[in-house]
Design an enzyme around this catalytic site. Structure first.
Site, PDB file in Angstrom:
ATOM      1  N   HIS A  23       1.674  -7.340  -0.926  1.00  0.00           N
ATOM      2  CA  HIS A  23       1.983  -6.783   0.397  1.00  0.00           C
ATOM      3  C   HIS A  23       3.354  -7.274   0.866  1.00  0.00           C
ATOM      4  O   HIS A  23       4.146  -6.508   1.403  1.00  0.00           O
ATOM      5  CB  HIS A  23       0.943  -7.236   1.438  1.00  0.00           C
ATOM      6  N   LYS A  47     -15.664  -1.556   6.476  1.00  0.00           N
ATOM      7  CA  LYS A  47     -16.023  -2.666   5.592  1.00  0.00           C
ATOM      8  C   LYS A  47     -15.977  -4.002   6.341  1.00  0.00           C
ATOM      9  O   LYS A  47     -15.203  -4.164   7.278  1.00  0.00           O
ATOM     10  CB  LYS A  47     -15.147  -2.677   4.340  1.00  0.00           C
ATOM     11  N   ARG A  96      -0.107   0.767  -6.935  1.00  0.00           N
ATOM     12  CA  ARG A  96      -0.066  -0.212  -8.029  1.00  0.00           C
ATOM     13  C   ARG A  96      -0.264   0.457  -9.365  1.00  0.00           C
ATOM     14  O   ARG A  96       0.456   0.189 -10.317  1.00  0.00           O
ATOM     15  CB  ARG A  96      -1.158  -1.275  -7.822  1.00  0.00           C
ATOM     16  N   SER A 134      -6.380  -7.705  -2.466  1.00  0.00           N
ATOM     17  CA  SER A 134      -7.041  -8.670  -1.575  1.00  0.00           C
ATOM     18  C   SER A 134      -8.450  -8.953  -2.070  1.00  0.00           C
ATOM     19  O   SER A 134      -8.927 -10.085  -2.032  1.00  0.00           O
ATOM     20  CB  SER A 134      -7.106  -8.111  -0.152  1.00  0.00           C
TER      21      SER A 134
HETATM   22  O1  PNS Z   1      -5.582  -1.416   2.949  1.00  0.00           O
HETATM   23  P1  PNS Z   1      -6.485  -0.222   2.994  1.00  0.00           P
HETATM   24  O2  PNS Z   1      -7.884  -0.649   3.360  1.00  0.00           O
HETATM   25  O3  PNS Z   1      -6.440   0.594   1.738  1.00  0.00           O
HETATM   26  O4  PNS Z   1      -5.939   0.719   4.192  1.00  0.00           O
HETATM   27  C1  PNS Z   1      -6.585   1.907   4.527  1.00  0.00           C
HETATM   28  C2  PNS Z   1      -5.999   2.509   5.828  1.00  0.00           C
HETATM   29  C3  PNS Z   1      -6.025   1.504   6.955  1.00  0.00           C
HETATM   30  C4  PNS Z   1      -4.576   2.938   5.595  1.00  0.00           C
HETATM   31  C5  PNS Z   1      -6.857   3.763   6.170  1.00  0.00           C
HETATM   32  O5  PNS Z   1      -8.204   3.417   6.152  1.00  0.00           O
HETATM   33  C6  PNS Z   1      -6.538   4.370   7.525  1.00  0.00           C
HETATM   34  O6  PNS Z   1      -5.480   4.926   7.730  1.00  0.00           O
HETATM   35  N1  PNS Z   1      -7.471   4.233   8.502  1.00  0.00           N
HETATM   36  C7  PNS Z   1      -7.280   4.700   9.856  1.00  0.00           C
HETATM   37  C8  PNS Z   1      -8.175   5.892  10.198  1.00  0.00           C
HETATM   38  C9  PNS Z   1      -7.536   7.181   9.742  1.00  0.00           C
HETATM   39  O7  PNS Z   1      -6.469   7.583  10.181  1.00  0.00           O
HETATM   40  N2  PNS Z   1      -8.228   7.842   8.811  1.00  0.00           N
HETATM   41  C10 PNS Z   1      -7.756   9.058   8.172  1.00  0.00           C
HETATM   42  C11 PNS Z   1      -6.797   8.695   7.053  1.00  0.00           C
HETATM   43  S1  PNS Z   1      -6.544  10.054   6.026  1.00  0.00           S
END
Ligand code: PNS
Length: 167
Positions: A23, A47, A96, A134
């Site tokens: 990150h 989660k 990645r 993570s």
């Molecule tokens: O680090 P992560 O868990 O892969 O991040 C995921 C994240 C936070 C980018 C995604 O879950 C997100 O954008 N959540 C916010 C809700 C939202 O906008 N959902 C629609 C996304 S298409």
């Protein structure tokens, strides 16, 4: 596409539970590309996180304090709406391996459908970081493996505290 005038603000969203060197690599590179980079921690994740949002914000703030154009924040609700409220036109994500691609593509296309004016920009993870997640960091640490080259020292210290307290 319209000629871009003014400052470009990017949002780098994620769970960051906890932040890893992967990150941090992406943040350093994003900070070079955009006028301002907002690292945004998802608040209402389904989660179960190991660290609270406050703890993750604290670790992130400490880890990015040398980057003057990087801000750390938390958000709830739709990412694109948060980005729009912040005046951001870019969502930054790291890829990645091929296995990340499908999930990232789905999110990028959904976000584009919701707000076409916001672009998702992908950076390939640095090759030294392409295996770090993570989830694996937490697993390896909990099972006694060394993670000192995978996360900043403050994260390792926090993990140690957390695991010792949990015993
Ligand atoms: O680090 P992560 O868990 O892969 O991040 C995921 C994240 C936070 C980018 C995604 O879950 C997100 O954008 N959540 C916010 C809700 C939202 O906008 N959902 C629609 C996304 S298409």
């Amino acid at each position: 596409m319209a000629l871009k005038l003014g400052k470009v603000i990017a949002v780098y969203p994620g769970s960051f539970d906890p932040i890893t060197n992967g990150h941090l690599d992406l943040i350093a590179r994003g900070a070079m590309l955009f006028d301002k980079l907002i690292v945004a921690v998802l608040g209402n994740a389904a989660k179960q996180p190991l660290f609270t949002v406050e703890e993750r914000l604290e670790m992130l703030r400490e880890a990015v304090r040398n980057h003057l154009n990087v801000e750390v924040d938390t958000f709830d609700g739709l990412l694109v709406d948060y980005a729009a409220r912040k005046g951001a036109t870019v969502l930054l994500r790291g890829i990645r391996a091929i296995s990340d691609y499908e999930y990232e593509l789905q999110m990028a296309l959904m976000n584009r459908r919701l707000r076409p004016e916001i672009e998702t920009v992908f950076l390939m993870a640095g090759e030294a970081y392409s295996f770090i997640s993570s989830r694996l960091v937490k697993e390896v640490f909990a099972l006694g493996g060394s993670i000192s080259e995978l996360v900043p020292p403050l994260v390792e210290a926090r993990l140690r505290e957390r695991v010792l307290r949990g015993r």
